[in-house]
Design an enzyme around this catalytic site. Structure first.
Site, PDB file in Angstrom:
ATOM      1  N   ILE A  11       0.797  -1.109  -0.035  1.00 59.04           N
ATOM      2  CA  ILE A  11       0.011   0.128  -0.099  1.00 59.04           C
ATOM      3  C   ILE A  11       1.076   1.160  -0.066  1.00 59.04           C
ATOM      4  CG2 ILE A  11      -1.566   1.450   1.560  1.00 59.04           C
ATOM      5  CD1 ILE A  11      -3.239  -0.653   0.027  1.00 59.04           C
ATOM      6  N   LYS A  77       1.826  -2.038   9.306  1.00 61.65           N
ATOM      7  CA  LYS A  77       1.071  -2.419  10.237  1.00 61.65           C
ATOM      8  C   LYS A  77       0.868  -1.728  11.490  1.00 61.65           C
ATOM      9  CE  LYS A  77       0.127  -6.246   7.508  1.00 61.65           C
ATOM     10  NZ  LYS A  77      -1.212  -6.659   7.070  1.00 61.65           N
ATOM     11  N   LYS A 185     -15.101   1.496   9.297  1.00 54.03           N
ATOM     12  CA  LYS A 185     -14.237   0.480   8.756  1.00 54.03           C
ATOM     13  C   LYS A 185     -13.828  -0.771   9.626  1.00 54.03           C
ATOM     14  CE  LYS A 185     -10.737  -0.735   5.451  1.00 54.03           C
ATOM     15  NZ  LYS A 185      -9.266  -0.232   4.935  1.00 54.03           N
ATOM     16  N   ASN A 255      -9.192 -11.689   3.161  1.00 56.38           N
ATOM     17  CA  ASN A 255      -8.856 -10.642   3.851  1.00 56.38           C
ATOM     18  C   ASN A 255      -7.424 -10.545   4.450  1.00 56.38           C
ATOM     19  OD1 ASN A 255      -8.661 -11.343   6.588  1.00 56.38           O
ATOM     20  ND2 ASN A 255     -10.617 -12.336   6.310  1.00 56.38           N
TER      21      ASN A 255
END
Length: 284
Positions: A11, A77, A185, A255
């Site tokens: 990302i 993370k 979210k 996921n």
């Protein structure tokens, strides 16, 4: 604008690459080898739903190599948030803004408290990306990036960053209710991710299984009790329906928690389900 991406995995590399296409931007990726070494030697290749491109960016393996920045994008993370932010303390002490693009709860408060700064922004993303090999990122899905800040004095800067992200090709929305955005979210992640991780099922397989779907509903309803107690305004009127709709719409997705388990990595369960449990106990 000079932008440093802390935690340049899939990302982070994706955002850094396309932000480098915006005029007058300079992007520096901070990551780990062999990814950094590959970018240095042959560039960063992006393939997938955003087309195929190769970007030649400066890449380093330690934030101490960067002397100045206007903005830090922290895309690690959640369990690496604090160590990454501390590695760039010298930049933050000089007034650099830091924007966290992450899952989970509580990370922006932690950074603000430990580094004694209010120049903290938060973002959620529905972009999907994988890094199958060093120097290569596959963009697997395009989705909304929402950004905001708990500190009203940052809102003008938030608006500027939103515009810059749009110019980089991202779908972006700024929000004055970023806490509601993050919690919305988190409810989806708390409902879907652990169930998929424990069963090894895709989002669609979880959705289609009546017993697992009922478990997802129970998880979301339990977390909503905390949201209601805290007085948080979600960005959806029906979080259960929204979560199930997300599972259905992303049916082929494995996921991120299940991906981490399969890769033998630590998961982000503590900042998602763990934070919900902690708050539940705290609130009685």
């Amino acid at each position: 604008m000079k932008i440093v991406v802390l935690g340049s995995g899939a990302i982070g590399s994706l955002y850094g690459a396309f932000l480098s296409t915006v005029p007058n931007n300079e992007v520096i990726l901070v990551g780990r080898n062999p990814h950094v070494a590959a970018i240095r030697s042959k560039g960063l290749t992006i393939k997938g739903v955003m087309g195929e491109h190769t970007f030649h960016l400066r890449a380093v393996d330690d934030a101490s190599e960067v002397e100045y920045a206007d903005l830090i994008l922290l895309t690690t993370k959640t369990y690496d948030t604090l160590s990454a932010a501390l590695s760039a303390r010298h930049l933050i002490n000089n007034g650099t803004y830091i924007m966290l693009i992450q899952n989970g709860l509580g990370t922006e408060e932690l950074v603000a408290e430990v580094l004694k700064t209010k120049r903290v922004l938060r973002a959620t993303t529905c972009m999907g990306a994988l890094r199958p090999s060093p120097g290569l990122v596959i963009a697997t899905g395009c989705g909304l990036t929402e950004i905001g800040s708990r500190y009203p004095e940052n809102y003008e800067f938030v608006e500027g960053i939103a515009e810059m992200l749009k110019n980089g090709g991202f779908e972006v929305r700024s929000s004055k209710n970023i806490e509601g955005v993050v919690w919305t979210k988190t409810l989806v992640n708390a409902g879907i991710n652990p169930v998929g991780a424990l069963t090894g099922f895709t989002n669609g397989e979880v959705y289609k299984n009546p017993k697992l779907r009922e478990l997802v509903i129970q998880l979301v309803e339990e977390a909503v009790k905390i949201v209601d107690t805290l007085g948080i305004e979600l960005t959806t009127e029906d979080p259960v329906r929204y979560t199930l709709g997300t599972a259905k719409a992303t049916g082929n997705n494995i996921n991120s928690m299940l991906q981490d388990l399969r890769a033998g990595k630590k998961t982000e369960i503590d900042s998602i389900t763990g934070e919900i449990i902690r708050l539940g106990k705290e609130l009685g």
